[in-house]
Design a protein around this motif. Structure first.
Motif, PDB file in Angstrom:
ATOM      1  N   VAL A 124       0.849  -1.197   0.000  1.00 18.14           N
ATOM      2  CA  VAL A 124       0.000   0.000   0.000  1.00 18.14           C
ATOM      3  C   VAL A 124       0.885   1.247   0.000  1.00 18.14           C
ATOM      4  N   GLY A 125       1.966   1.193   0.762  1.00 17.51           N
ATOM      5  CA  GLY A 125       2.896   2.311   0.781  1.00 17.51           C
ATOM      6  C   GLY A 125       3.574   2.514  -0.562  1.00 17.51           C
ATOM      7  N   ILE A 126       4.038   1.414  -1.141  1.00 16.75           N
ATOM      8  CA  ILE A 126       4.723   1.485  -2.435  1.00 16.75           C
ATOM      9  C   ILE A 126       3.816   2.108  -3.490  1.00 16.75           C
ATOM     10  N   MET A 127       2.591   1.616  -3.566  1.00 15.84           N
ATOM     11  CA  MET A 127       1.680   2.064  -4.623  1.00 15.84           C
ATOM     12  C   MET A 127       1.168   3.480  -4.355  1.00 15.84           C
ATOM     13  N   SER A 128       0.949   3.806  -3.083  1.00 18.62           N
ATOM     14  CA  SER A 128       0.445   5.155  -2.766  1.00 18.62           C
ATOM     15  C   SER A 128       1.448   6.229  -3.162  1.00 18.62           C
ATOM     16  N   GLY A 129       2.711   5.859  -3.199  1.00 19.07           N
ATOM     17  CA  GLY A 129       3.734   6.845  -3.518  1.00 19.07           C
ATOM     18  C   GLY A 129       3.795   7.228  -4.987  1.00 19.07           C
ATOM     19  N   LEU A 130       3.115   6.454  -5.826  1.00 19.71           N
ATOM     20  CA  LEU A 130       3.194   6.722  -7.268  1.00 19.71           C
ATOM     21  C   LEU A 130       2.215   7.819  -7.675  1.00 19.71           C
ATOM     22  N   THR A 193     -11.838   6.752  17.870  1.00 21.04           N
ATOM     23  CA  THR A 193     -12.177   6.238  16.543  1.00 21.04           C
ATOM     24  C   THR A 193     -11.139   5.212  16.118  1.00 21.04           C
ATOM     25  N   ILE A 194     -11.620   4.066  15.665  1.00 19.08           N
ATOM     26  CA  ILE A 194     -10.713   3.067  15.101  1.00 19.08           C
ATOM     27  C   ILE A 194     -10.920   3.053  13.584  1.00 19.08           C
ATOM     28  N   PHE A 195      -9.883   3.446  12.870  1.00 20.77           N
ATOM     29  CA  PHE A 195      -9.916   3.364  11.413  1.00 20.77           C
ATOM     30  C   PHE A 195      -9.306   2.022  11.004  1.00 20.77           C
ATOM     31  N   GLY A 196     -10.046   1.230  10.235  1.00 25.27           N
ATOM     32  CA  GLY A 196      -9.540  -0.074   9.836  1.00 25.27           C
ATOM     33  C   GLY A 196      -9.388  -0.176   8.332  1.00 25.27           C
ATOM     34  N   MET A 197      -8.503  -1.073   7.922  1.00 24.12           N
ATOM     35  CA  MET A 197      -8.286  -1.326   6.496  1.00 24.12           C
ATOM     36  C   MET A 197      -8.436  -2.824   6.254  1.00 24.12           C
ATOM     37  N   HIS A 250      -0.810  -4.599   7.411  1.00 27.02           N
ATOM     38  CA  HIS A 250       0.175  -3.898   6.594  1.00 27.02           C
ATOM     39  C   HIS A 250       1.177  -3.289   7.559  1.00 27.02           C
ATOM     40  N   SER A 251       2.301  -2.877   7.035  1.00 29.57           N
ATOM     41  CA  SER A 251       3.292  -2.195   7.862  1.00 29.57           C
ATOM     42  C   SER A 251       2.727  -0.895   8.434  1.00 29.57           C
ATOM     43  N   ILE A 252       3.197  -0.543   9.636  1.00 29.52           N
ATOM     44  CA  ILE A 252       2.770   0.752  10.188  1.00 29.52           C
ATOM     45  C   ILE A 252       3.391   1.905   9.396  1.00 29.52           C
ATOM     46  N   PHE A 253       4.360   1.589   8.551  1.00 31.88           N
ATOM     47  CA  PHE A 253       4.948   2.634   7.712  1.00 31.88           C
ATOM     48  C   PHE A 253       4.180   2.756   6.403  1.00 31.88           C
ATOM     49  N   ASN A 254       3.819   3.946   6.030  1.00 31.80           N
ATOM     50  CA  ASN A 254       3.290   4.244   4.697  1.00 31.80           C
ATOM     51  C   ASN A 254       1.980   3.572   4.341  1.00 31.80           C
ATOM     52  N   GLY A 255       1.273   3.099   5.363  1.00 28.23           N
ATOM     53  CA  GLY A 255      -0.032   2.519   5.080  1.00 28.23           C
ATOM     54  C   GLY A 255      -1.127   3.416   5.620  1.00 28.23           C
ATOM     55  N   LEU A 256      -2.192   2.780   6.123  1.00 23.50           N
ATOM     56  CA  LEU A 256      -3.318   3.536   6.652  1.00 23.50           C
ATOM     57  C   LEU A 256      -2.902   4.448   7.812  1.00 23.50           C
TER      58      LEU A 256
END
Ligand SMILES: Cc1ncc(C[n+]2csc(CCOP(=O)(O)OP(=O)(O)O)c2C)c(N)n1
Lengths: 319, 276
Positions: A124-130, A193-197, A250-256
């Motif tokens: 998710v982090g990889i793709m969000s960066g594009l 609030t709990i945000f989930g993915m 997902h990793s806590i880095f660069n995800g939700l």
């Protein structure tokens, strides 16, 4: 207990149905069509289905060529193997801003026994960066189908859709319609609030029940749109509940978690605690065992939410 | 004498194959087909041709083996255990949460040289190991096991070019040509006619054998070791699922264990009959 349904089977069936009404739709795979379920489309439309072999880079560059020639391309493989085409996606698909949909399966820890090599928690982090790429993580089979309708009818640019191996609980009503960039509140609440993915939304709902027993009224929100993210709902949650927990497979880095923290820090800073993979590879095991093993299970959501609510341990390691 | 040795090797291969079946059946997942197709070759390598010592697994002079098709972990793990790198009773932990035996080949396990599981990367790792060996004046051999589906990855052909450029005579690739990949038969998914010609045109020494014939396996590896003018690839014609009647030539058992207790028992029975 909600019934469970496979997201990838929903994809395979839905894309076949879409293929019947839209002749421009073509589907590609890289020798995983029996697992990603694109074989369902391939069986009905062999002339519009391209199994490119174990050659993901070739698949993505050919996807760009098809899209540049007017086709609406769905390209599938396991999430982890798409990442080897990062640069092809960047140059050929995203820079050209093409109508290529990357619908990947077997993402996250829930690929289970296949182990660390296959359990990608960075995608998710990889793709969000594009630039130009948008990212959607459907929560269940119903949302998967709705997202596909949306992609076919309303969009002409690159999208990344993250699906999984395991069947997931069905949380949406049958008439649910995906709205781009909008989150969905499954349970209202005023304390936190709990945000989930993805599948973590159903875990968050279970955690919310336990939190209620402990006197904490948790709101649970499905953040299926990771990019663009629902800024409005994040700020609203920050204002109204003052505390936020994010949970992701997902990793806590660069995800939700990162997305939410970016928005709160710009607009309305509140404590944001992230439940997710702590900068680590996964391992083989049964999917649901792995959630506890890596501290992203229901108990971990409850514990982190309590900490966040009481704002203890704010500056300590959360896992 | 030689016939006696080969009979011994065949017995060992039987033990390894049974382990493979037990591991995937116990785990209820995993890849038997491509493990069974490569078992005879692994047996010859580990029990005869490779310079390795389970008691000294980090010896810098040792030969290396990279299982580039990392889903063949049951085959490699079972071979390493029978060879004595770790106890055989650990094999049933395969793919379980409390075990080190990861679903795909994992470097934390004694005897494993590199983690693999995403296809197409092992040949490049082998190239690097050979380059290092040259720098360090060491004469070890590096064996790389490739799948015939796997070589559809462009990375493989890039590494073939590098192997040729640096004339890596210590690099020996073995292609498990079982003609089946994940979605079906390789000829349908990505036809590759004239394979030996292709490799030859990339500057490699090419040998072609029956990958279940012990005389041919042995003589090809010995020929490859003696070859001093660039890298060698051995195209081993094999049968996916070899040794278990209902798995042979059957794409279904690429990544699926015996489906029932009955299938499991049939597999073990198939592996318990007379050795030809
Ligand atoms: C880069 C990459 N793409 C896809 C896969 C999924 N996958 C695992 S095994 C396999 C088929 C491999 O076929 P082959 O190399 O012939 O192996 P064998 O038949 O010997 O088991 C595929 C597509 C993978 N592991 N890595």
């Amino acid at each position: 207990m909600n019934k469970t349904e496979s997201l990838r089977e929903a994809y395979g069936e839905k894309i076949r149905e879409i293929g019947q009404r839209n002749r421009d739709v073509v589907v590609m795979d890289a020798d995983l069509s029996s697992s990603t379920k694109t074989a369902i489309f391939g069986k009905e439309f062999p002339e519009r289905f391209f199994n490119m072999g174990i050659s993901e880079q070739s698949m993505i560059t050919a996807a760009a060529g098809l899209a540049l020639s007017g086709k609406k391309v769905f390209a599938s493989t396991f999430a982890v193997f798409l990442t080897r085409t990062y640069e092809q996606l960047r140059q050929s698909v995203c820079y050209n801003n093409l109508d290529v949909k990357l619908v990947v399966t077997h993402a996250g820890l829930t690929v289970g026994e296949d182990g660390a090599t296959h359990q990608i928690v960075e995608d998710v982090g990889i793709m969000s960066g594009l630039p130009n790429m948008k990212v959607i993580v459907p929560v269940d089979s119903i949302e998967t189908r709705s997202v596909l309708d949306f992609l076919v009818e309303k969009t002409k640019t690159p999208y990344y859709v993250r699906l999984t191996r395991e069947k997931f609980p069905v949380l949406n009503q049958p008439d649910y319609m995906y709205k781009p960039g909008k989150s969905v509140t499954f349970k209202d609440g005023s304390d936190i609030t709990i945000f989930g993915m993805g599948v973590m939304v159903s875990y968050a709902l279970d955690a919310a029940k336990e939190l209620k027993n402990r006197g904490i009224d948790a709101r649970v929100v499905n953040m299926s749109s990771i990019k663009p993210v629902d800024r409005y709902e994040i700020v609203k949650a920050a204002r109204e509940t003052g505390r936020i927990v994010t949970v992701e497979e997902h990793s806590i880095f660069n995800g939700l978690g990162s997305r939410v923290a970016e928005v709160t820090s710009e607009e309305y800073p509140v404590p944001v605690f992230r439940v997710g993979m702590q900068d680590t590879f996964g391992k083989s095991g049964k999917s649901w065992e792995l959630f506890d093993y890596f501290h992203i299970g229901v108990n971990d959501i409850v514990r982190t939410s309590e900490q966040c609510f009481r704002e203890e341990k704010r500056y300590e390691n959360i896992s | 004498m030689e016939q006696q040795n080969i009979a011994e090797l065949k017995k060992i291969a039987r033990i390894i194959r049974k382990h493979v079946i037990e591991m995937v059946y116990e785990a209820k997942s995993g890849h038997p087909g491509g493990s069974l197709s490569i078992t005879d070759i692994l047996t010859v390598l580990y029990f005869r041709e490779m310079n390795i010592d389970p008691a000294d697994p980090n010896n810098p002079e040792r030969d290396r083996l990279i299982m580039s098709k990392g889903h063949a972990s049951p085959g490699l793990y079972a071979t390493l255990a029978v060879k004595g790198f770790f106890p055989e009773d650990l094999l049933t932990g395969f793919r379980k949460i409390n075990s080190k035996l990861e679903g795909h080949v994992h470097r934390g396990i004694p005897g494993v040289e590199a983690s693999t599981g995403s296809l197409g990367q092992g040949l490049g790792i082998g190239v690097g190991m050979c380059l290092a060996g040259r720098l360090d004046n060491r004469d070890y051999k590096v064996f790389v096991i490739l799948g015939d589906g796997e070589i559809e990855e462009g990375n493989i052909w890039e590494s073939l070019m590098a192997g040729n450029k640096y004339r890596l005579s210590n690099l020996i690739a073995i292609l498990d040509r079982n003609e089946i990949q994940l979605d079906g038969f390789t000829r349908d998914i990505m036809p590759m006619p004239d394979l030996s010609e292709r490799f030859r045109s990339f500057g490699w020494n090419v040998l072609e054998i029956d990958g279940h014939n012990y005389e041919e396996i042995i003589s090809s590896i010995e020929t490859a070791k003696k070859h001093k003018d660039g890298p060698t690839i051995i195209i081993a014609n094999t049968v996916k699922g070899k040794g278990v009647s209902y798995m042979e030539h059957n794409p279904k058992y690429h990544g699926a264990p015996p489906a029932s207790q009955e299938e499991y028992e049939r597999a073990i029975a198939d592996l318990s009959g007379d050795l030809q």
